[in-house]
Write an enzyme that holds these catalytic residues in place. Sequence first.
Site, PDB file in Angstrom:
ATOM      1  N   GLU A 152       0.822  -1.210   0.000  1.00  0.00           N
ATOM      2  CA  GLU A 152       0.000   0.000   0.000  1.00  0.00           C
ATOM      3  C   GLU A 152       0.860   1.267   0.000  1.00  0.00           C
ATOM      4  OE1 GLU A 152      -2.921  -0.451   3.093  1.00  0.00           O
ATOM      5  OE2 GLU A 152      -4.288   0.985   2.172  1.00  0.00           O
ATOM      6  N   LYS A 163     -12.925   1.652  -2.218  1.00  0.00           N
ATOM      7  CA  LYS A 163     -13.898   1.963  -1.157  1.00  0.00           C
ATOM      8  C   LYS A 163     -15.053   2.778  -1.735  1.00  0.00           C
ATOM      9  CE  LYS A 163     -10.952   2.116   3.041  1.00  0.00           C
ATOM     10  NZ  LYS A 163     -10.504   2.893   4.195  1.00  0.00           N
ATOM     11  N   HIS A 206       8.212 -26.774  -1.032  1.00  0.00           N
ATOM     12  CA  HIS A 206       7.694 -27.934  -1.761  1.00  0.00           C
ATOM     13  C   HIS A 206       6.608 -27.529  -2.750  1.00  0.00           C
ATOM     14  CE1 HIS A 206       9.861 -30.831   0.847  1.00  0.00           C
ATOM     15  NE2 HIS A 206       9.879 -29.752   1.617  1.00  0.00           N
TER      16      HIS A 206
HETATM   17  O1  PA5 Z   1      -3.144   1.689   5.647  1.00  0.00           O
HETATM   18  C1  PA5 Z   1      -4.281   2.104   5.473  1.00  0.00           C
HETATM   19  O2  PA5 Z   1      -4.555   3.301   5.511  1.00  0.00           O
HETATM   20  C2  PA5 Z   1      -5.428   1.145   5.201  1.00  0.00           C
HETATM   21  O3  PA5 Z   1      -4.993  -0.158   5.118  1.00  0.00           O
HETATM   22  C3  PA5 Z   1      -6.477   1.263   6.296  1.00  0.00           C
HETATM   23  O4  PA5 Z   1      -5.902   0.903   7.507  1.00  0.00           O
HETATM   24  C4  PA5 Z   1      -7.684   0.382   5.989  1.00  0.00           C
HETATM   25  O5  PA5 Z   1      -8.218   0.708   4.746  1.00  0.00           O
HETATM   26  C5  PA5 Z   1      -8.757   0.551   7.066  1.00  0.00           C
HETATM   27  O6  PA5 Z   1      -9.168   1.896   7.152  1.00  0.00           O
HETATM   28  P1  PA5 Z   1      -9.904   2.434   8.423  1.00  0.00           P
HETATM   29  O7  PA5 Z   1      -9.019   2.296   9.588  1.00  0.00           O
HETATM   30  O8  PA5 Z   1     -10.211   3.862   8.109  1.00  0.00           O
HETATM   31  O9  PA5 Z   1     -11.156   1.615   8.591  1.00  0.00           O
END
Ligand code: PA5
Length: 428
Positions: A281, A416, A302
């Site tokens: 990410e 989202k 394996h």
């Molecule tokens: O790193 C990030 O920003 C994302 O992985 C969020 O943690 C994830 O989308 C969850 O978002 P939120 O904490 O707003 O529910």
Amino acid sequence: MSHLSLNFNNLNNFIPEKSSILPSIQSCHEMLERGDGPGSDFLGWMQPTVNLAEIEMVAKSLRDQCEVFIVIGIGGSYIGAQAGLTFLKSSFPNQLDKEGGPDIYFAGQNISSDYHSDLMDLISGHDVCVNVISKSGTTTEPAIAFRFFKELIEKKYGTDGAKNRIVITTDASKGALNQLAAEKGYRKFVIPDDIGGRFSVLSPVGLLPMAVAGIDIGKVIAGALKGKELYSCPSVEENDAYRYAGFRHLLYQKGMTTEIFATFQPAFHHFSEWWKQLGGESEGKDGKGIFPATVEFATDLHSMGQWIQEGQRTIFETFLLIEKSNRQLKIPTSKNDADGLNYLAGKTLDHVNNKAYEAAALAHKEGGVPNLSITIKDRSPEALGQLFYFFERAVAMTGYLNGVNPFDQPGVEFYKNNMFKLLNKPGY
Ligand code: PA5
């Protein structure tokens, strides 16, 4: 004392021109320290300071009243806590291991009807507490899961009883969870504005579930502070996080676009997932980024071992190793040696596991896969804290070296928003 050591020997022939990258690392380091690079509003993770006493107090009250603790969250809002639990607790934490406090389960990290139904069946009849974690407070998956568990708790304990059993971890003021916390009187922990989801494990996001599991979070933070001391060092020669980041960048530039993160311990399973999220990410954007893949050896030797040895040569490998397991198992001697294993009698499983690593590292190097290893001393909370900090610093550095903002996630927001539209959420 550092809990980590790195070995770059198996990279030698693959990257002859190491010095070319030093000025870039230097300027990215300065950007991080001055806080004026892309995404610099999200550098709070660089100072892992937190009100431990408050987290420990709430964790104790939760431990005292529940047999089952449900952590609801997705992405950065749950995987760090799960990484910590799997790393530090028994290999079978929720089964027959009653010394460690409540059984801990995760929810809202998927939208599976079967998963959530099975979980609700499993915990029925037991005392339950919930920690719902969402920075935005609007993410669909955990919001839906929370609705189920809130209803379950309110039915069982009444709305008043629910106050002591539900804890919210969210933004200081924004989002639906804030409104709920205020309306219902739930206890609340704040995710600081300057800490993004995947960099939040050393905040209440990761620390409260770990404390409920009985982990000494003071030691996790002590390890992280050790990491801060070691990996804030401007000298690349002395800073392993920057050396790792620099090698990753050079390998990427040579066309090795996938990093295989290989472990030899099931205890690292969720840590690998955390690492994958952090890298994926943070770095995968603007048409760039190392693809983070994970394998668990010996199992995957394996299966994926074939691909790694002889598949497309666009990969490099990072091994995460441990110097010493918590417990040593020695291979017993057998009288008639029917299985032919007496040549290993008296040897520990750690010894054999380590030979499996050496065999794989050598074979993969000879097969054209550059590899490096990161070894931690033990499965201690201090080592875990340092490891979290090490990778956060290294990923931030690699992102800057690759010319991206490591602290946003526009691609995830795309999904989202599309989902809100497809579900006809008002306003989308
Ligand atoms: O790193 C990030 O920003 C994302 O992985 C969020 O943690 C994830 O989308 C969850 O978002 P939120 O904490 O707003 O529910």
